[in-house]
Design an enzyme around this catalytic site. Structure first.
Site, PDB file in Angstrom:
ATOM      1  N   ARG A  88       0.850  -1.186   0.000  1.00 35.05           N
ATOM      2  CA  ARG A  88       0.000   0.000   0.000  1.00 35.05           C
ATOM      3  C   ARG A  88       0.884   1.233   0.000  1.00 35.05           C
ATOM      4  O   ARG A  88       1.817   1.325   0.796  1.00 35.05           O
ATOM      5  CB  ARG A  88      -0.856  -0.075   1.266  1.00 35.05           C
ATOM      6  N   THR A 133      -1.069   7.682  -0.866  1.00 33.48           N
ATOM      7  CA  THR A 133      -2.372   7.600  -1.547  1.00 33.48           C
ATOM      8  C   THR A 133      -3.257   6.496  -0.958  1.00 33.48           C
ATOM      9  O   THR A 133      -4.457   6.463  -1.228  1.00 33.48           O
ATOM     10  CB  THR A 133      -2.162   7.280  -3.042  1.00 33.48           C
ATOM     11  N   ASP A 166       1.516  -1.436  12.240  1.00 29.63           N
ATOM     12  CA  ASP A 166       1.846  -1.998  10.924  1.00 29.63           C
ATOM     13  C   ASP A 166       2.174  -3.478  11.096  1.00 29.63           C
ATOM     14  O   ASP A 166       3.215  -3.846  11.649  1.00 29.63           O
ATOM     15  CB  ASP A 166       3.036  -1.240  10.332  1.00 29.63           C
ATOM     16  N   ASP A 190       5.536  -4.761   9.577  1.00 29.77           N
ATOM     17  CA  ASP A 190       6.707  -4.307  10.341  1.00 29.77           C
ATOM     18  C   ASP A 190       6.826  -5.055  11.664  1.00 29.77           C
ATOM     19  O   ASP A 190       7.921  -5.409  12.095  1.00 29.77           O
ATOM     20  CB  ASP A 190       6.626  -2.806  10.617  1.00 29.77           C
TER      21      ASP A 190
HETATM   22  C1  PRP Z   1      -0.861  -4.019   4.978  1.00 31.15           C
HETATM   23  C2  PRP Z   1      -1.762  -5.202   5.288  1.00 31.15           C
HETATM   24  C3  PRP Z   1      -2.706  -5.206   4.124  1.00 31.15           C
HETATM   25  C4  PRP Z   1      -2.857  -3.735   3.799  1.00 31.15           C
HETATM   26  C5  PRP Z   1      -4.160  -3.255   4.368  1.00 31.15           C
HETATM   27  O1  PRP Z   1       0.097  -4.386   4.059  1.00 31.15           O
HETATM   28  O2  PRP Z   1      -1.062  -6.417   5.458  1.00 31.15           O
HETATM   29  O3  PRP Z   1      -2.224  -5.918   2.989  1.00 31.15           O
HETATM   30  O4  PRP Z   1      -1.776  -3.058   4.465  1.00 31.15           O
HETATM   31  O5  PRP Z   1      -4.417  -1.959   3.997  1.00 31.15           O
HETATM   32  P1  PRP Z   1      -5.625  -1.558   3.043  1.00 31.15           P
HETATM   33  O6  PRP Z   1      -6.818  -2.332   3.518  1.00 31.15           O
HETATM   34  O7  PRP Z   1      -5.768  -0.082   3.285  1.00 31.15           O
HETATM   35  O8  PRP Z   1      -5.275  -1.879   1.626  1.00 31.15           O
HETATM   36  P2  PRP Z   1       1.203  -3.350   3.516  1.00 31.15           P
HETATM   37  O9  PRP Z   1       0.733  -2.713   2.244  1.00 31.15           O
HETATM   38  O10 PRP Z   1       1.614  -2.431   4.612  1.00 31.15           O
HETATM   39  O11 PRP Z   1       2.385  -4.310   3.119  1.00 31.15           O
HETATM   40  P3  PRP Z   1       3.237  -5.326   4.015  1.00 31.15           P
HETATM   41  O12 PRP Z   1       2.356  -6.505   4.316  1.00 31.15           O
HETATM   42  O13 PRP Z   1       4.392  -5.653   3.136  1.00 31.15           O
HETATM   43  O14 PRP Z   1       3.663  -4.614   5.274  1.00 31.15           O
HETATM   44  N1  URA Z   2      -1.823  -1.937   7.405  1.00 32.73           N
HETATM   45  C1  URA Z   2      -1.400  -2.334   8.638  1.00 32.73           C
HETATM   46  O1  URA Z   2      -0.467  -3.147   8.755  1.00 32.73           O
HETATM   47  N2  URA Z   2      -2.013  -1.795   9.708  1.00 32.73           N
HETATM   48  C2  URA Z   2      -3.033  -0.926   9.611  1.00 32.73           C
HETATM   49  O2  URA Z   2      -3.576  -0.486  10.647  1.00 32.73           O
HETATM   50  C3  URA Z   2      -3.448  -0.533   8.321  1.00 32.73           C
HETATM   51  C4  URA Z   2      -2.834  -1.071   7.239  1.00 32.73           C
END
Ligand code: PRP
Ligand code: URA
Length: 210
Positions: free
Chosen positions: A103, A107, A201, A204
């Site tokens: 994400r 944006t 997150d 993370d």
């Molecule tokens: C996080 C999470 C989802 C997304 C949710 O992933 O694991 O995939 O955000 O957000 P949304 O509902 O607003 O789309 P992220 O994009 O941070 O990637 P990551 O798993 O690599 O940390």
């Molecule tokens: N992605 C995450 O990992 N945590 C949140 O709260 C939203 C998006």
């Protein structure tokens, strides 16, 4: 779209430790796997089975086994990877496909950076794993990938969801049979698109900052 909130005291207890900012990564990873096993119990309630004849030490009988074609589990990278082990423990005969999505933190739009899925998903039961359903953009895009390949039976399993994200996924996938199983629906999203109170997150906390 069907939404099932798996509100069980064990799930709420484990979620509380998961949310705690002081919970270190190794404990966080273990809890995500344990929560996945509990959520999978609800998420696989509709898994397709077929009759099978067996003989016990006492008598012949008919039971069931997981039907062919085998279910497909699709973790959304990165954070969904933390749920994979808990799911395959319950469904060891399933196949695994992968979707890498990130994400954009400005944006809040997801981009897809990896895709490893069978071309034809008609007749396949698909289980999408992602701990966080925030705006719903990532999950909607992931499910659309599967629908475009012919999937008609999709269940998403998430640990936390925001009400705004659930509404967005429902609108985006209107007319499609999709189920979502979630451990808790939190209050709201904040101005950065994070779930409140949430857990921060997820990627993370599982794997450290990229
Ligand atoms: C996080 C999470 C989802 C997304 C949710 O992933 O694991 O995939 O955000 O957000 P949304 O509902 O607003 O789309 P992220 O994009 O941070 O990637 P990551 O798993 O690599 O940390
Ligand atoms: N992605 C995450 O990992 N945590 C949140 O709260 C939203 C998006």
């Amino acid at each position: 779209m069907r939404v099932h909130v798996a509100d069980h005291p064990l799930i709420t207890h484990k979620l509380t430790v998961l949310r705690d900012v002081n919970t270190p990564s190794p404990v966080f990873r273990a809890l995500v796997e344990e929560l996945m096993t509990l959520l999978a119990y609800e998420g696989t309630r509709g898994v397709r089975v077929e009759p099978v004849d067996i003989v016990t030490p006492v008598a012949p009988t008919t039971g069931v086994r997981i039907a062919e074609p085998r279910p497909l589990i699709v973790p959304i990278l990165r954070a969904g990877l933390g749920m994979l082990e808990g799911m395959v423990k319950l469904l060891p005969s399933a196949e695994v496909g992968f979707l890498g999505m990130a994400r954009d933190e400005e944006t809040l739009e997801p981009t897809t950076y990896a895709e490893r899925l069978p071309d034809d998903l008609s007749d396949r039961q698909c289980f999408v794993l992602d701990p966080m359903l925030a705006t719903g953009g990532s999950l909607s895009a992931a499910i659309r990938f599967l629908l475009e390949r012919g999937a008609t039976d999709v269940t998403a399993i998430c640990i936390l969801a925001a009400p705004e994200g659930l509404t967005a996924v429902e609108q985006s996938l209107e007319g499609h049979e999709v189920s979502i199983v979630v451990g808790a629906v939190d209050e709201r999203l904040n101005e950065h698109g994070y779930i409140v109170p949430g857990l921060g997150d997820a990627g993370d906390r599982l794997y450290g900052t990229v």
